[in-house]
Design a protein around this motif. Structure first.
Motif, PDB file in Angstrom:
ATOM      1  N   ILE A  94      -8.997  -0.591   4.637  1.00  0.00           N
ATOM      2  CA  ILE A  94      -8.506   0.215   3.518  1.00  0.00           C
ATOM      3  C   ILE A  94      -7.207   0.898   3.954  1.00  0.00           C
ATOM      4  O   ILE A  94      -7.144   1.508   5.018  1.00  0.00           O
ATOM      5  N   PHE A  95      -6.198   0.810   3.121  1.00  0.00           N
ATOM      6  CA  PHE A  95      -4.941   1.510   3.359  1.00  0.00           C
ATOM      7  C   PHE A  95      -4.928   2.750   2.468  1.00  0.00           C
ATOM      8  O   PHE A  95      -5.191   2.672   1.261  1.00  0.00           O
ATOM      9  N   ARG A  96      -4.632   3.910   3.077  1.00  0.00           N
ATOM     10  CA  ARG A  96      -4.607   5.166   2.327  1.00  0.00           C
ATOM     11  C   ARG A  96      -3.345   5.947   2.672  1.00  0.00           C
ATOM     12  O   ARG A  96      -2.825   5.851   3.783  1.00  0.00           O
ATOM     13  N   THR A  97      -2.913   6.771   1.733  1.00  0.00           N
ATOM     14  CA  THR A  97      -1.870   7.741   2.040  1.00  0.00           C
ATOM     15  C   THR A  97      -2.514   8.878   2.836  1.00  0.00           C
ATOM     16  O   THR A  97      -3.751   8.983   2.885  1.00  0.00           O
ATOM     17  N   PRO A  98      -1.723   9.765   3.436  1.00  0.00           N
ATOM     18  CA  PRO A  98      -2.310  10.911   4.135  1.00  0.00           C
ATOM     19  C   PRO A  98      -3.185  11.782   3.241  1.00  0.00           C
ATOM     20  O   PRO A  98      -4.056  12.503   3.736  1.00  0.00           O
ATOM     21  N   SER A  99      -2.976  11.736   1.930  1.00  0.00           N
ATOM     22  CA  SER A  99      -3.807  12.512   0.999  1.00  0.00           C
ATOM     23  C   SER A  99      -5.071  11.770   0.610  1.00  0.00           C
ATOM     24  O   SER A  99      -5.829  12.256  -0.240  1.00  0.00           O
ATOM     25  N   GLY A 100      -5.300  10.606   1.198  1.00  0.00           N
ATOM     26  CA  GLY A 100      -6.518   9.866   0.916  1.00  0.00           C
ATOM     27  C   GLY A 100      -6.454   8.995  -0.323  1.00  0.00           C
ATOM     28  O   GLY A 100      -7.485   8.486  -0.785  1.00  0.00           O
ATOM     29  N   ILE A 101      -5.276   8.801  -0.889  1.00  0.00           N
ATOM     30  CA  ILE A 101      -5.117   7.940  -2.060  1.00  0.00           C
ATOM     31  C   ILE A 101      -5.086   6.489  -1.589  1.00  0.00           C
ATOM     32  O   ILE A 101      -4.228   6.111  -0.782  1.00  0.00           O
ATOM     33  N   GLU A 102      -6.031   5.689  -2.066  1.00  0.00           N
ATOM     34  CA  GLU A 102      -6.119   4.300  -1.625  1.00  0.00           C
ATOM     35  C   GLU A 102      -4.949   3.497  -2.186  1.00  0.00           C
ATOM     36  O   GLU A 102      -4.618   3.595  -3.374  1.00  0.00           O
ATOM     37  N   VAL A 103      -4.328   2.708  -1.339  1.00  0.00           N
ATOM     38  CA  VAL A 103      -3.120   1.960  -1.696  1.00  0.00           C
ATOM     39  C   VAL A 103      -3.442   0.471  -1.782  1.00  0.00           C
ATOM     40  O   VAL A 103      -3.981  -0.114  -0.834  1.00  0.00           O
ATOM     41  N   SER A 104      -3.102  -0.151  -2.903  1.00  0.00           N
ATOM     42  CA  SER A 104      -3.305  -1.584  -3.099  1.00  0.00           C
ATOM     43  C   SER A 104      -2.189  -2.372  -2.420  1.00  0.00           C
ATOM     44  O   SER A 104      -1.118  -1.826  -2.130  1.00  0.00           O
ATOM     45  N   PRO A 105      -2.417  -3.663  -2.192  1.00  0.00           N
ATOM     46  CA  PRO A 105      -1.379  -4.459  -1.529  1.00  0.00           C
ATOM     47  C   PRO A 105      -0.161  -4.717  -2.405  1.00  0.00           C
ATOM     48  O   PRO A 105       0.912  -5.046  -1.898  1.00  0.00           O
ATOM     49  N   LEU A 106      -0.313  -4.586  -3.718  1.00  0.00           N
ATOM     50  CA  LEU A 106       0.788  -4.924  -4.622  1.00  0.00           C
ATOM     51  C   LEU A 106       0.701  -4.078  -5.882  1.00  0.00           C
ATOM     52  O   LEU A 106      -0.389  -3.833  -6.404  1.00  0.00           O
ATOM     53  N   TYR A 107       1.866  -3.635  -6.376  1.00  0.00           N
ATOM     54  CA  TYR A 107       1.931  -2.941  -7.657  1.00  0.00           C
ATOM     55  C   TYR A 107       2.874  -3.696  -8.589  1.00  0.00           C
ATOM     56  O   TYR A 107       3.880  -4.264  -8.151  1.00  0.00           O
ATOM     57  N   THR A 108       2.512  -3.709  -9.854  1.00  0.00           N
ATOM     58  CA  THR A 108       3.232  -4.500 -10.849  1.00  0.00           C
ATOM     59  C   THR A 108       3.434  -3.656 -12.103  1.00  0.00           C
ATOM     60  O   THR A 108       2.949  -2.517 -12.174  1.00  0.00           O
ATOM     61  N   PRO A 109       4.093  -4.202 -13.132  1.00  0.00           N
ATOM     62  CA  PRO A 109       4.249  -3.446 -14.389  1.00  0.00           C
ATOM     63  C   PRO A 109       2.922  -2.999 -14.993  1.00  0.00           C
ATOM     64  O   PRO A 109       2.890  -2.007 -15.738  1.00  0.00           O
ATOM     65  N   LEU A 110       1.846  -3.672 -14.657  1.00  0.00           N
ATOM     66  CA  LEU A 110       0.540  -3.301 -15.209  1.00  0.00           C
ATOM     67  C   LEU A 110       0.058  -1.944 -14.696  1.00  0.00           C
ATOM     68  O   LEU A 110      -0.818  -1.323 -15.297  1.00  0.00           O
ATOM     69  N   ASP A 111       0.617  -1.494 -13.572  1.00  0.00           N
ATOM     70  CA  ASP A 111       0.194  -0.218 -12.983  1.00  0.00           C
ATOM     71  C   ASP A 111       0.976   0.975 -13.513  1.00  0.00           C
ATOM     72  O   ASP A 111       0.648   2.114 -13.196  1.00  0.00           O
ATOM     73  N   VAL A 163      21.138   8.308  -8.975  1.00  0.00           N
ATOM     74  CA  VAL A 163      20.126   9.326  -9.262  1.00  0.00           C
ATOM     75  C   VAL A 163      18.726   8.726  -9.149  1.00  0.00           C
ATOM     76  O   VAL A 163      18.464   7.638  -9.665  1.00  0.00           O
ATOM     77  N   ASP A 164      17.838   9.434  -8.453  1.00  0.00           N
ATOM     78  CA  ASP A 164      16.426   9.041  -8.354  1.00  0.00           C
ATOM     79  C   ASP A 164      16.300   7.562  -7.978  1.00  0.00           C
ATOM     80  O   ASP A 164      15.765   6.759  -8.740  1.00  0.00           O
ATOM     81  N   PRO A 165      16.766   7.194  -6.783  1.00  0.00           N
ATOM     82  CA  PRO A 165      16.897   5.775  -6.433  1.00  0.00           C
ATOM     83  C   PRO A 165      15.596   4.986  -6.391  1.00  0.00           C
ATOM     84  O   PRO A 165      15.625   3.756  -6.508  1.00  0.00           O
ATOM     85  N   LEU A 166      14.451   5.643  -6.231  1.00  0.00           N
ATOM     86  CA  LEU A 166      13.186   4.911  -6.178  1.00  0.00           C
ATOM     87  C   LEU A 166      12.494   4.810  -7.545  1.00  0.00           C
ATOM     88  O   LEU A 166      11.435   4.190  -7.660  1.00  0.00           O
ATOM     89  N   ALA A 167      13.091   5.427  -8.568  1.00  0.00           N
ATOM     90  CA  ALA A 167      12.501   5.348  -9.909  1.00  0.00           C
ATOM     91  C   ALA A 167      12.406   3.892 -10.351  1.00  0.00           C
ATOM     92  O   ALA A 167      13.283   3.075 -10.070  1.00  0.00           O
ATOM     93  N   GLY A 168      11.313   3.584 -11.045  1.00  0.00           N
ATOM     94  CA  GLY A 168      11.122   2.212 -11.510  1.00  0.00           C
ATOM     95  C   GLY A 168      10.356   1.350 -10.539  1.00  0.00           C
ATOM     96  O   GLY A 168       9.875   0.271 -10.913  1.00  0.00           O
ATOM     97  N   SER A 169      10.228   1.816  -9.294  1.00  0.00           N
ATOM     98  CA  SER A 169       9.333   1.132  -8.354  1.00  0.00           C
ATOM     99  C   SER A 169       7.924   1.256  -8.902  1.00  0.00           C
ATOM    100  O   SER A 169       7.445   2.354  -9.195  1.00  0.00           O
ATOM    101  N   TYR A 170       7.247   0.126  -9.055  1.00  0.00           N
ATOM    102  CA  TYR A 170       5.897   0.178  -9.605  1.00  0.00           C
ATOM    103  C   TYR A 170       4.998   1.065  -8.742  1.00  0.00           C
ATOM    104  O   TYR A 170       4.156   1.810  -9.255  1.00  0.00           O
ATOM    105  N   TYR A 171       5.186   0.990  -7.423  1.00  0.00           N
ATOM    106  CA  TYR A 171       4.379   1.802  -6.520  1.00  0.00           C
ATOM    107  C   TYR A 171       4.681   3.289  -6.712  1.00  0.00           C
ATOM    108  O   TYR A 171       3.773   4.118  -6.849  1.00  0.00           O
ATOM    109  N   ILE A 172       5.970   3.646  -6.742  1.00  0.00           N
ATOM    110  CA  ILE A 172       6.352   5.054  -6.875  1.00  0.00           C
ATOM    111  C   ILE A 172       5.863   5.626  -8.200  1.00  0.00           C
ATOM    112  O   ILE A 172       5.323   6.743  -8.251  1.00  0.00           O
ATOM    113  N   GLU A 173       6.032   4.902  -9.273  1.00  0.00           N
ATOM    114  CA  GLU A 173       5.599   5.426 -10.568  1.00  0.00           C
ATOM    115  C   GLU A 173       4.077   5.570 -10.629  1.00  0.00           C
ATOM    116  O   GLU A 173       3.550   6.554 -11.163  1.00  0.00           O
ATOM    117  N   TRP A 174       3.361   4.599 -10.067  1.00  0.00           N
ATOM    118  CA  TRP A 174       1.897   4.699 -10.016  1.00  0.00           C
ATOM    119  C   TRP A 174       1.466   5.884  -9.163  1.00  0.00           C
ATOM    120  O   TRP A 174       0.580   6.656  -9.548  1.00  0.00           O
TER     121      TRP A 174
END
Length: 553
Positions: free
Chosen positions: A28-45, A393-404
């Motif tokens: 299981i991959f998690r952020t330091p806050s314990g949020i589980e991270v999937s291997p891939l993020y897409t527009p569906l997320d 401005v906000d260079p990571l905006a639109g990243s499916y992972y960042i928005e999720w």
């Protein structure tokens, strides 16, 4: 084939086939806050309408930043936190940092100053000038700011239980130079709620402490238009062990309490909201931190618009300072902390901070050396001028992972705020021990992750070098500082008009007994008369008493 079917096919035929032959590093991959991270993020997320949730920079809900062009116009304020020893020592460091390219001052005070004790108090003996500058009289402020133009520099002061005294000292120094308080630019932390939650440098009972803090906000709103009278601080909450959603939730819940009580004074929200500022930690997991800053900005805009009916766009903006994570630094192989702080600073910049302090690499060992402090400034300058992170401005905006991930942090933080609301607000939640217990649980969970190796700390639980020999210069405050400070304290007392000091303190005492009066003018008069921080605090202690923290398990 639609995207959902294509993704399902990829997972079954490509991803799972690949992983079956080549095992992944973790189950299981998690952020330091314990949020589980999937291997891939897409527009569906990515959920919700773009304009409602993300929008455009400089417009509600400010997810992408509070200014339309962000750092394309000007970079953030480079504001290194500094202060130690006597006023002269700190003045020398300030001028060194300004010469290196720092663009704003940030003043650290020693523990006696923070706790309302003069240097000659028995409890202050071993702490004078150790973790910050000793600041007991307004003439010491004048020495700290020697050769520094108060009408041109922005100064931040990390002080809470004695915030009113320190702002008064700053204003008195300005007045002695013929500078009006109306032109003074800066920030005072003045966030007493987070002291009860995490930092623990409180003096008085919570109710009068809140009156004290709100008095500063009210006075500044009417008399110091360029001054930020509070910096609502999640930094210390995070450093005490909170994860990212807790940091956001408790900080904004504190903000709600301050806005509510200030508005109850009869001050329209739009007259003071734009002067509120915030303070967050910047930790090493870049993506979680960027998401955290974006979530906090969006949430605060919603809170101010929907809960407090603020109308002006400026009232909806979350302006914040960031300091890189002190608790993230390691005493082992301290030079590699430069890499950590660079990532943390980059996260703050890509998250849209207005002001930034980068910790020095040696701070797990001591106060920063001058060399380490200069390198910390250079980290900011390299990000500003070489990284490319400031070009859009906000260079990571639109990243499916960042928005999720932004949505995930926001959802968790709202649940915590809802719990605090159900308890009657942050003051009551603190009395019940809720935020304290949540931070303790989070700190325990994070420490477990480090000890089991799930959370890697390079040089500590992985790539540890038992034979490593430190060559880092360790900075020490000179022991004779206390003697210097004590001599000046004695001289200031001998030179002042004792009758005038006594009368001003008696007036401060009378006003402290009257909850309908703003204390600031009376504190200012006492400070100008020559009263020390220990004397003003002693006066208020006699009326309000001291707070004894309950034991929280």
């Amino acid at each position: 084939m639609d995207i959902e079917n294509k993704i399902n096919e990829w997972q079954e035929k490509v991803y799972k086939t690949w992983v079956a032959k080549r095992a992944e590093r973790k189950k299981i991959f998690r952020t330091p806050s314990g949020i589980e991270v999937s291997p891939l993020y897409t527009p569906l997320d990515v959920k919700g309408d773009y304009m409602d949730k993300i929008g455009l920079p400089g417009e509600y809900p400010f997810t992408r930043g509070i200014y339309p062009n962000m750092y394309r116009g000007r970079i953030w304020t480079i504001r290194q936190y500094a202060g130690f020893g006597s006023a002269d020592d700190t003045n020398k460091r300030f001028r060194s940092l300004l010469a290196a390219g720092q663009t704003g001052l940030s003043m650290a005070f020693d523990l006696p100053t923070q706790l309302g004790l003069d240097p000659d108090h028995i409890l202050a003996m071993s702490e004078v000038g150790v973790v910050g500058v000793s600041m007991f009289h307004w003439k010491e402020m004048d020495r700290v700011m020697d050769q520094i133009p108060l009408d041109k520099v922005s100064t931040s002061m990390t002080i809470n239980a004695t915030a009113m005294e320190l702002v008064s000292m700053y204003a008195a120094t300005a007045e002695s130079r013929g500078i009006s308080a109306k032109v003074l630019d800066g920030t005072v932390q003045n966030d007493i709620l987070k002291e009860y939650i995490a930092r623990k440098n409180f003096i008085y009972q919570p109710e009068p402490s809140m009156r004290y803090a709100i008095d500063v906000i009210e006075y500044a709103a009417k008399n110091m238009p360029k001054w930020h009278p509070i910096s609502i601080s999640g930094y210390h909450i995070r450093e005490a062990g909170a994860d990212a959603p807790l940091e956001v939730a408790f900080t904004l819940a504190d903000g709600i309490e301050y806005v509510k009580q200030t508005a109850e004074r009869g001050i329209p929200v739009d007259e003071f909201a734009s002067h509120l500022s915030f303070f967050f930690a910047g930790y090493t997991n870049v993506f979680e931190e960027v998401a955290k800053f974006r979530a906090a900005r969006r949430m605060w805009a919603k809170i101010m618009k929907e809960r407090f009916n603020a109308k002006k766009p400026d009232s909806l903006m979350l302006r914040f300072h960031t300091q890189t994570g002190g608790a993230e630094l390691t005493a082992q192989q301290p030079e590699i902390n430069i890499v950590r702080t660079t990532l943390q600073a980059l996260a703050a910049v890509m998250g849209g901070t207005q002001s930034l302090h980068v910790n020095s690499y040696d701070e797990a060992l001591s106060l920063p050396s001058e060399k380490a402090a200069k390198i910390a400034i250079r980290v900011q300058q390299i990000i500003a001028h070489e990284s490319g992170a400031v070009d859009t401005v906000d260079p990571l905006a639109g990243s499916y992972y960042i928005e999720w991930l932004t949505d995930q942090i926001e959802e968790r933080a709202w649940k915590i705020i809802d719990t605090i609301d159900s308890m009657g607000g942050m003051l009551k939640a603190i009395s019940a021990g809720y935020p304290q217990s949540q931070i303790a649980e989070s700190a325990y969970r994070i420490q477990q992750m480090i000890e089991t190796g799930e959370m890697v700390k390079v040089g500590v639980n992985m790539y540890y070098e038992p034979d490593w020999v430190g060559t880092t210069e360790v900075f020490r405050v000179k022991p004779e500082v206390r003697d210097t400070v004590m001599e000046r304290l004695k001289r200031y007392r001998s030179e002042r008009d004792e009758m005038k000091v006594r009368d001003s303190l008696n007036e401060l005492r009378r006003m402290a007994e009257n909850n309908d009066v703003n204390l600031f003018p009376y504190m200012y008069n006492a400070i100008k008369a020559g009263a020390t921080v220990g004397e003003t605090s002693k006066t208020l202690r006699e009326i309000w008493g001291e707070y004894k923290e309950p034991i929280i398990f």
